[in-house]
Scaffold this active site. Structure first.
Site, PDB file in Angstrom:
ATOM      1  N   GLN A   1       0.814  -1.214   0.000  1.00 14.50           N
ATOM      2  CA  GLN A   1       0.000   0.000   0.000  1.00 14.50           C
ATOM      3  C   GLN A   1       0.846   1.261   0.000  1.00 14.50           C
ATOM      4  OE1 GLN A   1      -3.521   0.013  -0.282  1.00 14.50           O
ATOM      5  NE2 GLN A   1      -2.924  -2.056  -0.870  1.00 14.50           N
TER       6      GLN A   1
ATOM      7  N   HIS B   1       1.348   3.330  -3.198  1.00 11.00           N
ATOM      8  CA  HIS B   1       0.340   4.238  -3.736  1.00 11.00           C
ATOM      9  C   HIS B   1       0.907   5.630  -3.977  1.00 11.00           C
ATOM     10  CE1 HIS B   1      -3.773   2.774  -4.195  1.00 11.00           C
ATOM     11  NE2 HIS B   1      -3.496   1.867  -3.291  1.00 11.00           N
TER      12      HIS B   1
ATOM     13  N   HIS C   1     -45.203  29.839  12.931  1.00  8.68           N
ATOM     14  CA  HIS C   1     -45.290  28.387  13.028  1.00  8.68           C
ATOM     15  C   HIS C   1     -46.566  27.979  13.770  1.00  8.68           C
ATOM     16  CE1 HIS C   1     -41.080  28.555  11.892  1.00  8.68           C
ATOM     17  NE2 HIS C   1     -40.953  27.228  11.942  1.00  8.68           N
TER      18      HIS C   1
ATOM     19  N   ASP D   1      -9.136  -3.694  -2.663  1.00 12.29           N
ATOM     20  CA  ASP D   1      -8.874  -2.646  -3.653  1.00 12.29           C
ATOM     21  C   ASP D   1      -9.342  -3.032  -5.043  1.00 12.29           C
ATOM     22  OD1 ASP D   1      -7.786  -0.789  -1.971  1.00 12.29           O
ATOM     23  OD2 ASP D   1      -5.693  -1.158  -2.525  1.00 12.29           O
TER      24      ASP D   1
ATOM     25  N   GLU E   1      -7.743   4.060   7.145  1.00  7.90           N
ATOM     26  CA  GLU E   1      -8.596   3.607   6.039  1.00  7.90           C
ATOM     27  C   GLU E   1      -8.668   2.082   5.968  1.00  7.90           C
ATOM     28  OE1 GLU E   1      -8.662   4.174   1.168  1.00  7.90           O
ATOM     29  OE2 GLU E   1      -6.857   4.642   2.310  1.00  7.90           O
ATOM     30  N   HIS E   2      -7.513   1.433   5.850  1.00  2.84           N
ATOM     31  CA  HIS E   2      -7.441  -0.032   5.781  1.00  2.84           C
ATOM     32  C   HIS E   2      -6.818  -0.560   7.065  1.00  2.84           C
ATOM     33  CE1 HIS E   2      -6.738   1.406   1.534  1.00  2.84           C
ATOM     34  NE2 HIS E   2      -7.794   0.639   1.356  1.00  2.84           N
TER      35      HIS E   2
END
Length: 429
Positions: free
Chosen positions: A250, A253, A411, A352, A318-319
């Site tokens: 990862q 990336h 109202h 992914d 995230e992961h």
């Protein structure tokens, strides 16, 4: 007590880089809003060296592109899309319309309505992320979105055939060969040739993510997806080769991708440091992965699995991969994560690319308050009410008194009018 064995860049360094990105994006969005297609064309030529007669691909062009892709590759794309479609359809089946009589004559309900139009960004560049077409375009179509448009950049002046094929097979109604902030601006703001959408989705680099942030409100977004984050929680049963492989898998990336290891085993932590150095000498993408690891890599040594949960929830990555003897413990106790990968048999790459869960996930701590992209993100749950005459007279009296407590005379009169019309006893003014 948790002990940090390795840390990355400081928050101040990260904030300075983000400030520069914000300024650049703001100028581009303002330019597209003022000059439309002319600005988009200039920006595309500047950043991507791409200025075709039309950014939108015709059906004939799309058919030719698909025909150029090997059949095996097309079958692989279809396999991934079938998995993602099955899971999205199963998720959608849990979203049910509701109608209930909460009091005699009072009917309340909600209706699930798909967003009318969505713009999907499919990243390109060094990594043509064709899987993002499955995750965004296909999922939007399963949700029932009528108009789904998709943008992806050219790569070195060339058409990314596999990405275009994935976009088409996923069901995109319009496909544009256009990238970067200019693509996000064109989809959200609209130009002379591109009608604006109601919602933007999809991952991208720091500039694309910042464009989504600045455009939020004008359009809806899935979430603010920053650099990919990966956390591995491991005990003494894990091995350093797998931990290192899954971290670097990862880290490649991008140079700003955070990657972390939380472990109860100092032996594993030290072995992982050695193994990462060994693998970096062999990994084809090591130039990027090394920077990510050196600048953003973290190792935290903890005394117990309970402490691992605490530290993992603080990171809210995230992961999150669980490489422990009992992964189920973390499924039951961890609360802040985008996606959870339980056990040594699975990994982030499955999520992914192929297994069926969505890969557009929260980053930068957003997992504390939101999940990732899913079919429900494209669906608005909208409420309605119906009230019988005898019920409105009763409800109206309560409503009038409550409105007066807040000094909302107008109202209150809405309620009073119903009471006067639908009951025999007038409300005292």
């Amino acid at each position: 007590m948790a002990k940090i064995l390795k840390s990355g860049k400081s928050k101040a360094e990260i904030a300075q880089a983000e400030a520069q990105v914000r300024e650049t994006v703001q100028k581009i969005l303002e330019d597209v809003e003022k000059r439309g297609d002319e600005a988009v064309r200039e920006l595309s030529a500047k950043f991507d060296k791409w200025s075709p007669e039309s950014f939108r691909l015709t059906q004939e062009q799309i058919d030719e592109i698909i025909a150029s892709v090997p059949e095996r590759d097309i079958e692989d794309i279809k396999f991934a899309q079938a998995n993602i479609r099955r899971f999205a359809e199963a998720q959608k089946s849990t979203l049910l319309d509701l109608e209930v009589e909460t009091l005699p004559g009072v009917i309340l309900g909600h209706k699930n309505i798909p967003v009318n139009s969505v713009g999907c960004y499919i990243p390109g560049g060094l990594y043509p992320m064709l899987a993002s077409a499955h995750m965004s375009v296909l999922t939007a179509k399963v949700a029932g979105v009528k108009r789904v448009i998709a943008c992806t950049p050219p790569i070195n002046g060339e058409i990314p055939a596999h990405t275009i094929t994935a976009m088409a097979l996923a069901g995109a109604d319009e496909i544009y060969l256009l990238g970067g902030v200019q693509a996000m601006a064109a989809m959200a703001i609209g130009t002379e040739s591109i009608a604006p959408v109601d919602m933007l989705v999809g991952p991208g680099n720091a500039f694309v993510a910042e464009a989504k942030r600045q455009l939020f409100g004008r359009v809806g977004i899935d979430l603010l997806a920053g650099p990919t984050e990966t956390l591995i929680i491991a005990d003494e049963t894990a091995d350093a080769e797998m931990v290192a492989t899954d971290i670097l898998g990862q880290a490649e990336h991008g140079p700003t991708s955070p990657c972390a290891l939380i472990t109860t085993s100092e032996k594993l932590a030290q072995e992982t440091l050695v193994e990462i150095e060994r693998q970096l000498k062999l990994l084809p993408t090591s130039e990027i992965a090394r920077v990510a690891w050196e600048d953003n890599g973290i190792i935290i040594l903890v005394d117990s699995l309970e402490e691992a949960v605490v530290e993992g929830d603080k990171l809210a990555y995230e992961h999150v991969e669980i490489l422990t003897e009992d992964p189920e413990y973390f499924r039951q106790n961890l609360t802040n994560f985008g996606a959870l990968f339980l056990g040594k048999e699975t990994n982030v790459a499955y999520g992914d690319k192929v297994i069926g869960t969505n890969h557009t996930l929260p980053t930068k701590g957003a997992a504390r308050y939101t999940g990732g992209l899913w079919v429900g993100k494209f669906i608005k749950t909208c409420t309605y009410q119906k009230v019988a005459p005898e019920a409105t007279a009763m409800i109206g009296e309560y409503c009038s008194r409550l409105c007066n407590l807040e000094n909302f005379a107008g109202h209150a009169e809405q309620a009073n009018l119903r009471v006067r019309r639908y009951s025999k006893v007038a409300v005292k003014q």
